[in-house]
Design a protein around this motif. Structure first.
Motif, mmCIF file in Angstrom:
data_model
loop_
_atom_site.group_PDB
_atom_site.id
_atom_site.type_symbol
_atom_site.label_atom_id
_atom_site.label_comp_id
_atom_site.label_asym_id
_atom_site.label_seq_id
_atom_site.Cartn_x
_atom_site.Cartn_y
_atom_site.Cartn_z
ATOM 1 N N THR A 115 -5.495 1.012 -10.909
ATOM 2 C CA THR A 115 -4.968 2.185 -10.212
ATOM 3 C C THR A 115 -5.822 2.540 -8.998
ATOM 4 N N LYS A 122 -5.191 -0.088 -6.304
ATOM 5 C CA LYS A 122 -3.862 0.072 -5.697
ATOM 6 C C LYS A 122 -3.865 1.234 -4.715
ATOM 7 N N TRP A 123 -4.586 2.310 -5.045
ATOM 8 C CA TRP A 123 -4.671 3.438 -4.116
ATOM 9 C C TRP A 123 -5.498 3.063 -2.877
ATOM 10 N N ASP A 155 -3.282 0.928 -0.627
ATOM 11 C CA ASP A 155 -1.893 1.363 -0.494
ATOM 12 C C ASP A 155 -1.449 1.289 0.971
ATOM 13 N N TYR A 179 -1.040 5.359 2.158
ATOM 14 C CA TYR A 179 -2.146 6.302 1.949
ATOM 15 C C TYR A 179 -3.457 5.613 1.594
ATOM 16 N N GLY A 180 -3.558 4.300 1.771
ATOM 17 C CA GLY A 180 -4.764 3.577 1.388
ATOM 18 C C GLY A 180 -5.961 3.913 2.276
#
Length: 330
Positions: free
Chosen positions: A157, A160-161, A164, A167-168
């Protein structure tokens, strides 16, 4: 004085009897029953563990081997059709499939890259731990253990953030330094996507390697390093000819374990691709899972899994050979 000299000359010195001729004082000879019980004790202590391993690992492995030689799909699972023995047909189909060999090559490249980066970063962090002060070492060990103990789902998680598209934080940072990474999708290109998955795997494996190598570095004799420096060896030669030979058994063990773990990577790929890895993201583990539980061809999935087990057994054989060679040298 005279009487003492006379008594010493008349009494010859007593020769000690051999151990084979008489038992040692205070030690009774071991009976046959006690020797048998002594030899059986290790096996009795190992018996519960061996029984659990036979049930937990042995039965699934035997069942896997049986399925790989059968025609077993959903029809056979629900009893609509009888199970047929196919011999080596499943293996012939798998080994003649070019997709399978693409997956094998991809798995080997991914494993070599992940193990290489894991060992390099782990060794660098271990060498850093040797040189920092006590409180910095404590903070680093806490950070390593915390990252090591983080569940895979949480780590996926976080990654992935970080990567992203919208919003990465990585895209934001790269855009801030002037690079064109605004709304960049890292997973359109499988090379970039696998680089991120490899970073996730390395990030989770480095703490164990770093802590283990740090323990090994503390056992390197300082006298050998000092003697090498007095002979004119620089820092690199001391590391190459003194430190590495001492660490070699630990490095071989860690590299072999990392190969076994990284060849069995499943959750990281499966979760990063939302439970449906694309064909260019398939490794041996996910490919076997897809064949067995997505296509519902359990026998074909079992054949791929059994071939993966054979590959891992080859790695274990190389590891055992290396360890035996190290033992012979020592």
């Amino acid at each position: 004085m005279m009487s003492a000299d006379t008594s010493t000359a008349k009494v010859p010195p007593q020769r000690p009897s051999s151990p084979a001729a008489a038992p040692a004082p205070g030690r009774a000879p071991r009976s046959l029953g006690s020797r048998f019980s002594g030899a059986a004790t290790p096996w009795l202590l190992l018996a519960p563990t061996m029984a659990v391993l036979a049930v937990v690992l042995g039965y699934p492995l035997v069942r896997l081997a049986v399925l790989s030689f059968q025609n077993f799909g959903q029809s056979q699972l629900w009893g609509f059709q009888p199970t047929e023995w196919l011999g080596f047909d499943n293996f012939s189909t798998v080994l003649s499939d070019s997709v399978f060999w693409d997956v094998v090559v991809r798995t080997i490249v991914f494993t070599v890259g992940a193990v290489g980066f894991t060992m390099v970063f782990g060794l660098l962090i271990a060498m850093l731990l040797i040189r920092v002060s006590g409180w910095v070492k404590t903070l680093m060990n806490i950070a390593l253990v915390a990252s090591w103990a983080m569940p895979i789902v949480v780590a996926v998680t976080v990654f992935k953030w970080m990567f992203d598209t919208d919003y990465g934080v990585v895209n934001w940072l790269l855009t801030k330094v002037g690079l064109d990474f605004d709304r960049h999708n890292w997973f359109i290109d499988s090379t970039q996507g696998f680089t991120i998955i490899m970073a996730l795997v390395v990030w989770g494996a480095v703490p164990f390697v770093a802590i283990t190598l740090h323990a090994g570095l503390t056992q390197v004799p300082k006298e050998l390093e000092e003697a090498a420096r007095m002979d004119g060896a620089g820092a690199f030669k001391v590391f190459r000819y003194v430190t590495i030979p001492v660490l070699k058994p630990i490095i071989v063990m860690l590299a072999t374990l990392s190969v076994i773990w990284d060849m069995g990577v499943f959750a990281q790929v499966f979760l990063m691709r939302g439970g449906h890895p694309e064909p260019e993201y398939q490794l041996l583990t996910t490919y076997s899972y897809d064949k067995a539980f997505v296509v519902n061809d359990y026998s074909m999935g079992s054949a791929i899994a059994l071939l993966t087990v054979l590959l891992l057994l080859g790695v274990i054989a190389v590891y055992m050979r290396q360890m035996l060679k190290i033992g012979e040298v020592e």
